[in-house]
Design a protein around this motif. Sequence first.
Motif, PDB file in Angstrom:
ATOM      1  N   GLU A  35       0.331   5.281  -1.387  1.00 33.50           N
ATOM      2  CA  GLU A  35      -0.330   4.193  -0.659  1.00 33.50           C
ATOM      3  C   GLU A  35      -0.400   2.928  -1.509  1.00 33.50           C
ATOM      4  O   GLU A  35      -0.203   1.823  -0.998  1.00 33.50           O
ATOM      5  CB  GLU A  35      -1.727   4.626  -0.216  1.00 33.50           C
ATOM      6  CG  GLU A  35      -1.712   5.685   0.861  1.00 33.50           C
ATOM      7  CD  GLU A  35      -3.083   6.291   1.130  1.00 33.50           C
ATOM      8  OE1 GLU A  35      -4.051   5.982   0.380  1.00 33.50           O
ATOM      9  OE2 GLU A  35      -3.189   7.085   2.078  1.00 33.50           O
ATOM     10  N   ARG A  39       1.298  -0.625  -0.614  1.00 37.99           N
ATOM     11  CA  ARG A  39       0.468  -1.843  -0.550  1.00 37.99           C
ATOM     12  C   ARG A  39       1.016  -2.914  -1.488  1.00 37.99           C
ATOM     13  O   ARG A  39       1.083  -4.090  -1.131  1.00 37.99           O
ATOM     14  CB  ARG A  39      -0.982  -1.483  -0.917  1.00 37.99           C
ATOM     15  CG  ARG A  39      -1.925  -2.642  -0.841  1.00 37.99           C
ATOM     16  CD  ARG A  39      -2.205  -3.026   0.597  1.00 37.99           C
ATOM     17  NE  ARG A  39      -3.188  -4.094   0.596  1.00 37.99           N
ATOM     18  CZ  ARG A  39      -3.023  -5.244   1.211  1.00 37.99           C
ATOM     19  NH1 ARG A  39      -1.943  -5.469   1.917  1.00 37.99           N
ATOM     20  NH2 ARG A  39      -3.940  -6.170   1.147  1.00 37.99           N
ATOM     21  N   GLU A  42       4.002  -4.513   0.046  1.00 40.93           N
ATOM     22  CA  GLU A  42       3.593  -5.464   1.085  1.00 40.93           C
ATOM     23  C   GLU A  42       3.151  -6.791   0.473  1.00 40.93           C
ATOM     24  O   GLU A  42       3.530  -7.867   0.938  1.00 40.93           O
ATOM     25  CB  GLU A  42       2.442  -4.890   1.909  1.00 40.93           C
ATOM     26  CG  GLU A  42       2.801  -3.780   2.845  1.00 40.93           C
ATOM     27  CD  GLU A  42       1.564  -3.185   3.514  1.00 40.93           C
ATOM     28  OE1 GLU A  42       0.512  -3.862   3.569  1.00 40.93           O
ATOM     29  OE2 GLU A  42       1.658  -2.038   3.975  1.00 40.93           O
TER      30      GLU A  42
END
Length: 98
Positions: A35, A39, A42
């Motif tokens: 995760e 992230r 992104e």
Amino acid sequence: MSDEPLDLDSHRGMAAQKATDLRRALAEVETHARELRERRAEIEHHLLSYPAASWPEAAVKARYVLKLYAAGLAPEDTRHRDLVAAILEDFARLTEHG
């Protein structure tokens, strides 16, 4: 037959329970790491896709890159760590006064 779930961990030996707990903890760590990577990807895509519209926005991008750089420094590289810290302090001071 009972509708209550069976606690299989209580029927195992201590070593098996510890091994199960370790597998569960490792799976959780791997999930959090995945995760975090997603992230980070992104955020980096966003930083690359949109040009800064002001000096404070450019400073945000520079802070991110400097923190990545500092994270890769050897612990004994205090000179570069101090330099990064000084630059980040400058950004903070100039951003709040700008």
